[in-house]
Write an enzyme that holds these catalytic residues in place. Structure first.
Site, PDB file in Angstrom:
ATOM      1  N   GLU A 270      -3.443  -0.208   8.103  1.00  0.00           N
ATOM      2  CA  GLU A 270      -2.279   0.152   8.923  1.00  0.00           C
ATOM      3  C   GLU A 270      -2.439  -0.417  10.319  1.00  0.00           C
ATOM      4  OE1 GLU A 270      -1.209   4.311   9.301  1.00  0.00           O
ATOM      5  OE2 GLU A 270      -1.616   4.664   7.185  1.00  0.00           O
TER       6      GLU A 270
ATOM      7  N   ASN B  97      -7.385   1.638   9.942  1.00  0.00           N
ATOM      8  CA  ASN B  97      -6.090   1.832  10.594  1.00  0.00           C
ATOM      9  C   ASN B  97      -6.324   1.796  12.097  1.00  0.00           C
ATOM     10  OD1 ASN B  97      -5.158   2.281   8.019  1.00  0.00           O
ATOM     11  ND2 ASN B  97      -4.568   4.411   8.343  1.00  0.00           N
TER      12      ASN B  97
ATOM     13  N   ARG C 263       0.852  -1.180   0.000  1.00  0.00           N
ATOM     14  CA  ARG C 263       0.000   0.000   0.000  1.00  0.00           C
ATOM     15  C   ARG C 263       0.892   1.235   0.000  1.00  0.00           C
ATOM     16  NH1 ARG C 263      -2.120   3.164   4.711  1.00  0.00           N
ATOM     17  NH2 ARG C 263      -3.907   4.347   3.973  1.00  0.00           N
TER      18      ARG C 263
ATOM     19  N   HIS D  35      -2.774  10.893   0.901  1.00  0.00           N
ATOM     20  CA  HIS D  35      -2.251  10.674   2.252  1.00  0.00           C
ATOM     21  C   HIS D  35      -1.604  11.994   2.698  1.00  0.00           C
ATOM     22  CE1 HIS D  35      -0.864   7.311   5.153  1.00  0.00           C
ATOM     23  NE2 HIS D  35      -0.531   8.459   5.729  1.00  0.00           N
TER      24      HIS D  35
ATOM     25  N   TYR E 265      -4.346   1.796  15.893  1.00  0.00           N
ATOM     26  CA  TYR E 265      -3.129   1.906  16.696  1.00  0.00           C
ATOM     27  C   TYR E 265      -3.377   1.645  18.170  1.00  0.00           C
ATOM     28  CZ  TYR E 265      -0.607   3.269  12.584  1.00  0.00           C
ATOM     29  OH  TYR E 265      -0.013   3.234  11.355  1.00  0.00           O
TER      30      TYR E 265
ATOM     31  N   GLU F 231      -7.311   8.409   6.397  1.00  0.00           N
ATOM     32  CA  GLU F 231      -7.577   9.050   7.687  1.00  0.00           C
ATOM     33  C   GLU F 231      -8.047  10.498   7.586  1.00  0.00           C
ATOM     34  OE1 GLU F 231      -4.174   8.549  10.237  1.00  0.00           O
ATOM     35  OE2 GLU F 231      -4.422   6.386  10.336  1.00  0.00           O
TER      36      GLU F 231
HETATM   37  C1  GBH Z   1      -1.235   7.014  10.876  1.00  0.00           C
HETATM   38  O1  GBH Z   1      -1.844   7.979  11.651  1.00  0.00           O
HETATM   39  C2  GBH Z   1      -0.832   7.600   9.552  1.00  0.00           C
HETATM   40  O2  GBH Z   1      -1.707   7.180   8.526  1.00  0.00           O
HETATM   41  C3  GBH Z   1       0.580   7.324   9.165  1.00  0.00           C
HETATM   42  O3  GBH Z   1       0.959   8.159   8.120  1.00  0.00           O
HETATM   43  C4  GBH Z   1       1.470   7.478  10.381  1.00  0.00           C
HETATM   44  O4  GBH Z   1       2.825   7.417  10.066  1.00  0.00           O
HETATM   45  C5  GBH Z   1       1.099   6.384  11.343  1.00  0.00           C
HETATM   46  O5  GBH Z   1      -0.249   6.364  11.603  1.00  0.00           O
HETATM   47  C6  GBH Z   1       1.842   6.460  12.663  1.00  0.00           C
HETATM   48  O6  GBH Z   1       1.538   7.621  13.353  1.00  0.00           O
HETATM   49  O7  GBH Z   1      -2.499   9.446  21.849  1.00  0.00           O
HETATM   50  O8  GBH Z   1      -3.146   7.225  22.560  1.00  0.00           O
HETATM   51  O9  GBH Z   1      -4.849   8.883  22.023  1.00  0.00           O
HETATM   52  C7  GBH Z   1      -2.097   7.591  12.977  1.00  0.00           C
HETATM   53  C8  GBH Z   1      -3.205   8.394  13.606  1.00  0.00           C
HETATM   54  C9  GBH Z   1      -3.958   9.509  15.512  1.00  0.00           C
HETATM   55  C10 GBH Z   1      -3.219   7.265  15.751  1.00  0.00           C
HETATM   56  C11 GBH Z   1      -3.765   9.743  16.968  1.00  0.00           C
HETATM   57  C12 GBH Z   1      -3.040   7.468  17.243  1.00  0.00           C
HETATM   58  C13 GBH Z   1      -3.568   8.927  19.117  1.00  0.00           C
HETATM   59  C14 GBH Z   1      -3.500   7.792  20.087  1.00  0.00           C
HETATM   60  N1  GBH Z   1      -3.054   8.505  15.030  1.00  0.00           N
HETATM   61  N2  GBH Z   1      -3.871   8.523  17.752  1.00  0.00           N
HETATM   62  S1  GBH Z   1      -3.495   8.376  21.754  1.00  0.00           S
END
Ligand code: GBH
Length: 454
Positions: free
Chosen positions: A360, A294, A83, A127, A296, A172
């Site tokens: 992601e 995505n 991707r 992006h 995290y 996103e």
């Molecule tokens: C993605 O965004 C992007 O698509 C990518 O480009 C980037 O490199 C990758 O992730 C890593 O950052 O502070 O515990 O509340 C991630 C979007 C938004 C995910 C904020 C985590 C906060 C978690 N992020 N979010 S917290």
């Protein structure tokens, strides 16, 4: 612990796709080459104080010149799909009008190289690198940007549509709108909640208009990628507020053709929503073939009197964002694989019928390169836990088709610059040497087995 989704053997469904992901501004470099125009991230990263240590994407991983080696490296790692995103300002330097053929040539070469190595491309059209010329006319707060985006999508498809099956529009839009226009921590760095809601709508409209163009041109599969998170907490109103802003404000229009009424109501102190025109929701809600997720980390909230609003979540006065004692990544984000099972199960239940891909998932840790090796056992444990969590969601009925690890290699981590490393492959930015971390070699085995060993 609750975060151990088991240690037995798990095998994924036949045809499950294993990939890696990147984004144009984060890896390409070559910011001024072959006719590329400036993007909002060039402007933002060159503005003092916006990005860690003044880092920019001018060189990044120099992927623009090294893509052949990078594709060969991916093939060595057994990666089945890749991707990547296309940089709009390479293709239309001013965001509209004349097309720059040399920009398209790069992606043409990249896609041919991928096919030559048996790697399936999945493209993201946007992006975050908006042509600066469009930002100068209002960026995503302006309806015009949505219309220009659809034209750009048609141009990109016209050149590459015969060789790319899966087209996703936006990565996103939550980050573009709430981080870019609301909180000012991403480009273009505006701090106006009203502008953030206008950006939400015009991003979604751009998605819908682009889907229409891609369909008309014959695209096999179209979709969008959202960053979603399970929201927990003991106050239902606070949970609904944050879930509305993080998840439902995007999921509902795209998959049900409507904005959630409670979100519209809560946002009235920032916007009258007059930018929403008759027919827009029909365009935005046109069927898609795949939803990119995505993931995290999860979000936990609780009421706390006197808590000022979190600028990232408009109107969140009185809501505290709390963290448990889970392990944290180098970003400070909680490690919680069970959140992925919960999220995929919830999306499958509330928005049935759309196949899912994890576009992601990954983590930054404080990697150490020593004697040509990065022993990143924490990343291996992170991925192992999240792969198991995804498998558990499939077992519970989620129609999950693939998994793209963020990221193929260390890269420009937006406001964090090069200080945070998400890669399966280590990048030495002085020499541009790539070194597969232990996690990359472990991932190769996962792909080979289509699963995890006991
Ligand atoms: C993605 O965004 C992007 O698509 C990518 O480009 C980037 O490199 C990758 O992730 C890593 O950052 O502070 O515990 O509340 C991630 C979007 C938004 C995910 C904020 C985590 C906060 C978690 N992020 N979010 S917290």
């Amino acid at each position: 612990s609750e975060e151990t989704a088991g240690t037995g053997e798990v095998i994924f469904p036949e045809g499950f796709v294993w990939g890696t992901a990147t984004a144009s501004y984060q890896i390409e470099g070559a910011a001024n080459e072959d006719g590329r125009g400036p993007s909002i991230w060039d402007t933002f990263s060159r503005t003092p104080g916006k990005v860690f240590a003044g880092h920019t994407g001018d060189v990044a991983c120099d992927h623009y010149h090294r893509y052949r080696d990078d594709v060969a490296m991916m093939a060595d790692l057994g990666v089945q799909a890749y991707r990547f995103s296309m940089a709009w300002p390479r293709i239309q330097p001013d965001g509209s009008g004349p097309v720059n053929p040399r920009g398209l040539d790069f992606y043409d070469r990249l896609v041919d190289e991928l096919h030559g190595h048996g790697i399936t491309p999945l493209v993201t059209l946007y992006h975050w690198d908006l042509p600066q010329a469009l930002e100068d006319r209002g960026g995503w707060t302006s309806r015009e940007t949505a219309e220009r985006f659809a034209e750009y999508a048609a141009v990109a498809y016209g050149r590459l549509g015969d060789r790319i099956a899966t087209w996703t529009t936006l990565n996103e839009p939550w980050c573009s709108s709430f981080l870019g226009y609301g909180a000012g921590v991403h480009a273009p760095g505006r701090t106006d909640p009203g502008a953030a809601f206008a950006a939400v709508h015009h991003l979604l409209l751009g998605h819908g208009l682009a889907v229409a163009e891609l369909r008309a041109a014959g695209a096999a599969q179209v979709g969008i990628t959202l960053n979603l998170a399970p929201i927990s907490g003991d106050d239902p109103e606070a949970v609904a507020h944050i879930d509305g802003l993080q998840n439902r404000i995007f999921l509902d229009p795209v998959l049900r053709g409507e904005y959630p009424a409670d979100v519209v109501e809560r946002a009235r102190r920032f916007t009258d929503w007059s930018f929403v025109r008759d027919g827009d929701l029909d365009i935005i809600g046109a069927p898609i073939d795949v939803l990119g997720v995505n993931y995290y980390s999860p979000t936990a909230v609780r009421l706390r009197a006197g808590q000022p609003a979190n600028p990232v979540h408009p109107g969140s006065e009185g809501i505290a964002f709390v963290q448990g004692d889970e392990e944290k990544t180098a970003m400070g984000w909680s490690v919680k694989p069970s959140g992925l099972t919960e999220l995929l199960t919830r999306v499958s239940r509330d928005y049935p019928g759309t196949p899912l891909i994890i576009t992601e998932n990954g983590a930054a840790f404080d990697d150490v390169l020593a004697d040509g090796r990065v022993a990143d056992e924490r990343r291996i444990a992170f991925l192992d836990g999240h792969f198991r969590a995804a498998h558990a969601a499939i077992a519970a009925g989620a129609d999950l088709r693939g998994y793209f690890v963020w990221s193929l290699m260390d890269n420009f981590e937006w406001a964090e610059g090069y200080a945070k490393r998400f890669g399966l492959v280590h990048v030495d930015y002085a020499s541009q040497r790539r070194t597969p971390k232990d996690s990359a070699l472990w991932y190769r085995e996962v792909i080979r087995r289509n699963g995890l060993q006991a």
